[in-house]
Design a protein around this motif. Structure first.
Motif, PDB file in Angstrom:
ATOM      1  N   LEU A   1       0.802  -1.321  -0.035  1.00 44.49           N
ATOM      2  CA  LEU A   1       0.065  -0.044  -0.247  1.00 44.49           C
ATOM      3  C   LEU A   1       0.633   1.255  -0.266  1.00 44.49           C
ATOM      4  N   ASN A   2       1.811   1.242   0.631  1.00 45.25           N
ATOM      5  CA  ASN A   2       2.871   2.343   0.793  1.00 45.25           C
ATOM      6  C   ASN A   2       3.372   2.794  -0.428  1.00 45.25           C
ATOM      7  N   LEU A   3       3.734   1.846  -1.254  1.00 47.98           N
ATOM      8  CA  LEU A   3       4.526   1.814  -2.515  1.00 47.98           C
ATOM      9  C   LEU A   3       3.343   2.296  -3.445  1.00 47.98           C
ATOM     10  N   ILE A   4       2.379   1.963  -3.576  1.00 46.56           N
ATOM     11  CA  ILE A   4       1.055   2.170  -4.371  1.00 46.56           C
ATOM     12  C   ILE A   4       0.738   3.926  -4.295  1.00 46.56           C
ATOM     13  N   ASN A   5       0.805   4.158  -2.878  1.00 47.55           N
ATOM     14  CA  ASN A   5       0.354   5.474  -2.695  1.00 47.55           C
ATOM     15  C   ASN A   5       1.675   6.511  -3.121  1.00 47.55           C
ATOM     16  N   ASP A   6       2.924   5.884  -3.277  1.00 46.80           N
ATOM     17  CA  ASP A   6       3.925   6.931  -3.610  1.00 46.80           C
ATOM     18  C   ASP A   6       4.301   6.675  -4.874  1.00 46.80           C
ATOM     19  N   ASN A   7       3.709   5.861  -5.748  1.00 43.74           N
ATOM     20  CA  ASN A   7       4.329   5.494  -7.023  1.00 43.74           C
ATOM     21  C   ASN A   7       3.099   5.316  -8.216  1.00 43.74           C
ATOM     22  N   HIS A   8       3.225   5.434  -9.338  1.00 44.74           N
ATOM     23  CA  HIS A   8       2.253   5.066 -10.145  1.00 44.74           C
ATOM     24  C   HIS A   8       2.573   3.707 -10.926  1.00 44.74           C
ATOM     25  N   TYR A   9       1.690   2.872 -11.035  1.00 46.64           N
ATOM     26  CA  TYR A   9       1.661   1.524 -11.570  1.00 46.64           C
ATOM     27  C   TYR A   9       0.670   1.286 -12.685  1.00 46.64           C
ATOM     28  N   ASP A  10       1.144   0.610 -13.595  1.00 38.85           N
ATOM     29  CA  ASP A  10       0.066   0.283 -14.750  1.00 38.85           C
ATOM     30  C   ASP A  10      -0.616  -1.106 -14.195  1.00 38.85           C
ATOM     31  N   VAL A  11       0.073  -2.024 -13.417  1.00 38.01           N
ATOM     32  CA  VAL A  11      -1.079  -2.900 -13.017  1.00 38.01           C
ATOM     33  C   VAL A  11      -0.340  -3.518 -11.562  1.00 38.01           C
ATOM     34  N   ILE A  12      -1.027  -4.048 -10.748  1.00 38.08           N
ATOM     35  CA  ILE A  12      -0.735  -4.602  -9.561  1.00 38.08           C
ATOM     36  C   ILE A  12      -1.023  -6.013  -9.552  1.00 38.08           C
ATOM     37  N   LEU A  13       0.236  -6.773  -9.526  1.00 31.07           N
ATOM     38  CA  LEU A  13       0.188  -8.061  -8.878  1.00 31.07           C
ATOM     39  C   LEU A  13      -0.143  -8.480  -7.526  1.00 31.07           C
ATOM     40  N   LEU A  14      -0.957  -9.079  -7.114  1.00 28.46           N
ATOM     41  CA  LEU A  14      -1.448  -8.903  -5.713  1.00 28.46           C
ATOM     42  C   LEU A  14      -1.526 -10.502  -5.227  1.00 28.46           C
ATOM     43  N   ASP A  15      -0.669 -11.055  -4.366  1.00 29.67           N
ATOM     44  CA  ASP A  15      -0.963 -12.182  -3.709  1.00 29.67           C
ATOM     45  C   ASP A  15      -2.191 -12.189  -2.641  1.00 29.67           C
ATOM     46  N   LEU A  16      -2.726 -13.230  -2.501  1.00 27.92           N
ATOM     47  CA  LEU A  16      -3.927 -13.306  -1.783  1.00 27.92           C
ATOM     48  C   LEU A  16      -3.544 -13.367  -0.257  1.00 27.92           C
ATOM     49  N   ASN A  17      -2.566 -14.181  -0.020  1.00 23.34           N
ATOM     50  CA  ASN A  17      -2.205 -14.588   1.559  1.00 23.34           C
ATOM     51  C   ASN A  17      -0.813 -13.838   1.842  1.00 23.34           C
ATOM     52  N   LEU A  18      -1.010 -12.767   2.411  1.00 21.17           N
ATOM     53  CA  LEU A  18      -0.080 -11.650   2.786  1.00 21.17           C
ATOM     54  C   LEU A  18       0.246 -11.278   4.075  1.00 21.17           C
ATOM     55  N   PRO A  19       1.430 -11.326   4.741  1.00 19.47           N
ATOM     56  CA  PRO A  19       1.420 -10.922   6.187  1.00 19.47           C
ATOM     57  C   PRO A  19       1.108  -9.505   6.406  1.00 19.47           C
ATOM     58  N   ARG A  20       0.631  -9.045   7.652  1.00 18.35           N
ATOM     59  CA  ARG A  20       0.440  -7.740   7.844  1.00 18.35           C
ATOM     60  C   ARG A  20      -1.078  -7.146   7.422  1.00 18.35           C
ATOM     61  N   LEU A  21      -1.072  -7.310   6.067  1.00 18.16           N
ATOM     62  CA  LEU A  21      -2.763  -7.085   5.567  1.00 18.16           C
ATOM     63  C   LEU A  21      -2.852  -7.955   4.217  1.00 18.16           C
ATOM     64  N   ASP A  22      -3.884  -8.951   4.354  1.00 19.49           N
ATOM     65  CA  ASP A  22      -4.163  -9.802   3.156  1.00 19.49           C
ATOM     66  C   ASP A  22      -4.244  -9.053   1.701  1.00 19.49           C
ATOM     67  N   GLY A  23      -4.448  -9.691   0.846  1.00 17.80           N
ATOM     68  CA  GLY A  23      -4.462  -9.366  -0.588  1.00 17.80           C
ATOM     69  C   GLY A  23      -6.003  -8.730  -0.744  1.00 17.80           C
ATOM     70  N   LEU A  24      -7.018  -9.519  -0.012  1.00 18.09           N
ATOM     71  CA  LEU A  24      -8.304  -8.878  -0.090  1.00 18.09           C
ATOM     72  C   LEU A  24      -8.505  -7.632   0.343  1.00 18.09           C
ATOM     73  N   SER A  25      -7.984  -7.298   1.687  1.00 17.42           N
ATOM     74  CA  SER A  25      -7.877  -6.074   2.379  1.00 17.42           C
ATOM     75  C   SER A  25      -6.979  -4.832   1.585  1.00 17.42           C
ATOM     76  N   VAL A  26      -6.086  -5.317   1.075  1.00 14.91           N
ATOM     77  CA  VAL A  26      -5.298  -4.225   0.057  1.00 14.91           C
ATOM     78  C   VAL A  26      -6.284  -3.732  -1.029  1.00 14.91           C
ATOM     79  N   CYS A  27      -6.751  -4.784  -1.643  1.00 15.98           N
ATOM     80  CA  CYS A  27      -7.658  -4.329  -2.901  1.00 15.98           C
ATOM     81  C   CYS A  27      -8.731  -3.523  -2.585  1.00 15.98           C
ATOM     82  N   GLU A  28      -9.274  -4.026  -1.342  1.00 16.50           N
ATOM     83  CA  GLU A  28     -10.640  -3.220  -1.047  1.00 16.50           C
ATOM     84  C   GLU A  28     -10.151  -1.658  -0.643  1.00 16.50           C
ATOM     85  N   ARG A  29      -8.876  -1.534  -0.015  1.00 16.37           N
ATOM     86  CA  ARG A  29      -8.721  -0.087   0.457  1.00 16.37           C
ATOM     87  C   ARG A  29      -8.340   0.585  -0.787  1.00 16.37           C
ATOM     88  N   LEU A  30      -7.550   0.017  -1.756  1.00 23.71           N
ATOM     89  CA  LEU A  30      -7.315   0.753  -3.069  1.00 23.71           C
ATOM     90  C   LEU A  30      -8.933   1.266  -3.674  1.00 23.71           C
TER      91      LEU A  30
END
Length: 229
Positions: free
Chosen positions: A38-67
């Motif tokens: 999330l920090n990298l997404i907020n600081d940079n522009h990306y054309d596509v995000i490749l997001l693993d579902l099972n992640l430490p600290r914040l899972d992929g579903l939560s990351v996607c929802e916040r975006l």
């Protein structure tokens, strides 16, 4: 060159993907947990995000929802070992655009990245630029918390500009967004753009909508480089 973000906690897999994508002329940044992603997404522009579902600290579903809640329209390709329909449904409901089940062929990943990079996500329900917020669900536009009165044609123009931001939108593209292939004379577009500028920028010190000479119109956050007015 395309730039993608890979959020993946399997470091061996991440290294393999980064190396392969570089061979395809795709630059890939990496984060090993959801918060760092999330920090990298907020600081940079990306054309596509490749997001693993099972992640430490914040899972992929939560990351996607916040975006999606903050109006980020970057296409998301979810990477996961889960292949059940319920898991895919949960991913799409969270705002992902595509789903790739591990293990997968590298070339298929590249093809999906290339396809996603050509469009912005349709999953976002909130578009924003600086203090301007467009809520697609409630059909409301606010700036600095103040509600704005936007005519139906102005709404279509504003949505088109925000979806493309910070890219410039040609007048032809704006015309198609409003009237399709049967466009009226150019004066109609000028009038509607004038009214939109008045609604969005008229009462504010900083103008967000700019005309770029010879290119078209753009809506840009105040921190972005300014173009020709």
């Amino acid at each position: 060159m395309l730039t993608v973000l890979l959020v993946e906690d399997d470091l061996d897999l991440a290294a393999t993907l980064i190396d392969y994508l570089s061979l395809e002329d795709i630059q890939c940044d990496h984060a090993s947990n959801g918060v760092a992603g999330l920090n990298l997404i907020n600081d940079n522009h990306y054309d596509v995000i490749l997001l693993d579902l099972n992640l430490p600290r914040l899972d992929g579903l939560s990351v996607c929802e916040r975006l999606r809640q903050q109006g980020d329209q970057t296409p998301v390709l979810m990477l996961t070992a889960r292949d059940q329909l319920a898991d895919k449904v949960a991913g799409f409901q969270a705002g992902t655009d595509d789903y790739l089940v591990k293990p997968f062929e590298m070339q298929e990943l590249v093809l999906r990245v290339l396809a996603l990079s050509k469009r912005r996500s349709a999953q976002a329900t909130r578009l924003s630029c600086g203090d301007l917020v467009m809520d697609l669900d409630s059909y409301q536009v606010t700036r600095a918390g103040q509600p704005l009165k936007i005519a139906p044609t102005g709404w279509k123009l504003l949505e088109c500009l925000l979806q493309a931001s910070p890219a410039v939108v040609s007048r032809e593209q704006l015309g198609r967004a409003v009237w399709g292939d049967e466009q009226p004379d150019s004066n109609a577009l000028k009038v509607h753009l004038f009214n939109l500028r008045k609604a969005v920028d008229g009462d504010f010190e900083i103008a967000l909508i700019e005309t770029i000479t010879g290119q078209g119109v753009v809506i840009r956050c105040p921190t972005a480089p300014a173009g020709d007015r």
